[in-house]
Structures are given as C-alpha cells and as structure tokens.
Enzyme design. Structure first.
Site, PDB file in Angstrom:
ATOM      1  N   SER A 133       0.839  -1.199   0.000  1.00 39.91           N
ATOM      2  CA  SER A 133       0.000   0.000   0.000  1.00 39.91           C
ATOM      3  C   SER A 133       0.876   1.251   0.000  1.00 39.91           C
ATOM      4  CB  SER A 133      -0.965  -0.048   1.195  1.00 39.91           C
ATOM      5  OG  SER A 133      -1.936   0.963   1.107  1.00 39.91           O
ATOM      6  N   HIS A 175      -3.959  -0.692  -4.379  1.00 41.90           N
ATOM      7  CA  HIS A 175      -5.417  -0.911  -4.226  1.00 41.90           C
ATOM      8  C   HIS A 175      -6.091  -0.572  -5.565  1.00 41.90           C
ATOM      9  CE1 HIS A 175      -5.057  -1.242   0.179  1.00 41.90           C
ATOM     10  NE2 HIS A 175      -4.311  -0.159   0.136  1.00 41.90           N
ATOM     11  N   GLU A 202      -5.020  -5.417  -4.909  1.00 41.50           N
ATOM     12  CA  GLU A 202      -4.827  -5.943  -3.559  1.00 41.50           C
ATOM     13  C   GLU A 202      -4.430  -7.415  -3.588  1.00 41.50           C
ATOM     14  OE1 GLU A 202      -8.423  -5.083  -1.431  1.00 41.50           O
ATOM     15  OE2 GLU A 202      -7.984  -2.917  -1.307  1.00 41.50           O
TER      16      GLU A 202
END
Length: 284
Positions: A133, A175, A202
C-alpha cells in the site's frame, strides 16, 4: 555481517490488503527471498495510524514462518530518521518491510535522510526491500500522495510527492482495481509520458529484479505506457476530463514477467488454468 540471499537488487511491491492469516503467500515469498529462517527482518510501520497493531501482526506472520530476527524501525520525525541505531538495523537487515498507511508520512521522513540512504544501500547490496500500500507507493522516484478516484482521467486530480527512488522510470499506485484508481494513474502518466504507470491490485505483488518484474498473487497488475499518446494535458482546465489517445495498456496476472525498459511482456506462465479444460485435456 549477515549473508544476503541475492546480489541482485530486489523489490517486492504489494498492492495492499495482502493475506496475513491464511497461506499468506506474498509474505511467505518475502521471507523466502530474504533468507528464510535465517532472515534478519526490519519492519517499518511508520505510515500506519495503528503502528503497534501493525508491528504485532507482521511479527506474528514472520515468526510463524520461522524467522527469529524481526526488528522495528519507526521514526516519528525527520530528526528521528538520523538515528544511528535505526540506520544500523537497516544496514544489517536481509529484508525490510514497509507497511501501509499514509505515504506522505513516509515521504516526510525517509527521502534525503540517513534512513533513506540506508534503504538505498540495503537495496544495492541485495537486501529485499518490500512494501505494501503506502509502502508500495514510496518505492518510485515520484509517487501519488493523494488524488481522486474513478475511471476517467481528470486534469490535476492528483498530488505528486517525492518517493525513495528505488524504482526509476515508473510511478506506482496500489489498491488499484478495488479503489478504481485507473483514472488518476492515467492522468499522471499522460502528463509525464517518460514514466510507466504501474497499478497493483490488492493481495498482488510485483517482484522486481534488475530491469524486469514478475507478478505474484490473486489479482492483476496494470501497466500504462503513454510514451506515444496524444493528450490535451498542457491545456486542459483543472477538473476537466483529459484527452488521452494512443496509450498502451498491459493487464498482467500472476505468472507474467514484464521488461521495464522495453515495456514488453517477456514471459507468461499460466497460474490459474481452467480446471475443466485441464481435466478434459488430460483425458484425451
């Protein structure tokens, strides 16, 4: 000094929300290429708002895989990023893992500091540098620090900040499918056509070794190549939909290997064969 599992600079860049409770395939891969049970790991939870929980979670996963040495480096200011003890931990690591959270916190504390320099040294000597992330976004020289989501690229919908620059010539978003970030990555790359855009879903990762990467995990990786586009990015008003014509888009599942210099697919080994087709083929 520890022995490093590879002399090839290796990055493991994860799109976020990776499995930690099941097979945890991506984290297991990180441990394996960092030296397995003999790995010396450093966890950097700085981006997170829940740093204690992040440390506990990743420490549990890595020790479950047999790793005995898991240290924490967690600067809370740019001054902290000059701490010799923290720098020494990174200098001794065979694997470094940066958590998710706010990539702006990472951008504030790491680029241009002794800890940032230590990460560059680690990468150069063969330490595996991994991030998920926010920890994925910080890998590139420039990163999307915030921006609107959606499919349509929009003028000035994103903010760019300095990253670590461990991966040159690209900009990474994470994401990607789950938060509909196609438009914002396309708008950034259309405005900076010398960069390749890499959007990672993800529980999906790219493992970068040398000038190529291989995809691992459940989702896909989208590469956006705008080197030959026609765009109105220099003239469009703020908030206007952008003209982007001629972009080349690659959608890469697990098993794909992609060359970053030529921007071409190098190899593909199917990881998700259709069960019925496989069975039918095997009976004939």
């Amino acid at each position: 000094m520890p022995r490093y599992p590879s002399t090839t600079p290796t990055l493991l860049i994860i799109g976020g929300a990776e499995d930690r409770v099941g097979r945890a395939a991506l984290l297991r891969r990180f441990v394996r290429i960092s030296g397995g049970r003999k790995a010396r790991l450093v966890v950097i939870p700085t981006a997170s708002s829940f740093q204690d929980e992040v440390v506990a979670s990743y420490t549990e996963v890595f020790t479950r895989f047999g790793v005995e040495s898991v240290e924490v480096v967690n600067p809370q200011s740019r001054r902290d990023a000059h701490d010799p003890a923290a720098v020494a931990l990174v200098d001794e690591a065979t694997g470094v893992f940066m958590s998710g959270g706010s990539q702006l916190r990472l951008s504030q504390f790491f680029p241009g500091t002794p800890l940032g320099d230590a990460l560059h040294r680690a990468h150069a000597r063969g330490t595996v540098v991994a991030g998920t992330s926010a920890g994925a976004s910080i890998m590139s020289e420039f990163m999307i620090s915030m921006g609107d989501e959606g499919i349509t690229p929009v003028q000035r919908a994103s903010q760019i900040s300095a990253g670590l620059g461990l991966l040159k010539g690209v900009i990474v978003d994470q994401h990607f499918a789950q938060r509909s970030r196609y438009g914002r990555l396309m708008s950034v790359v259309a405005s900076s056509p010398s960069l390749l855009g890499i959007g990672i879903d993800e529980d999906t990762a790219i493992e970068v070794a040398g000038t190529a990467f291989t995809v691992h995990g459940r989702g896909g990786v989208t590469v956006i190549d705008c080197r030959d586009v026609t765009t109105d990015a220099p003239d469009a008003r703020r908030g206007a939909p952008l003209l982007v014509s001629g972009a080349v888009i690659h959608t890469l599942p697990a098993g794909a290997t992609f060359d970053l210099v030529s921007a071409t697919l190098v190899e593909f080994v199917e990881q998700h064969p259709d069960v019925d087709v496989s069975l039918a083929t095997s009976t004939h």
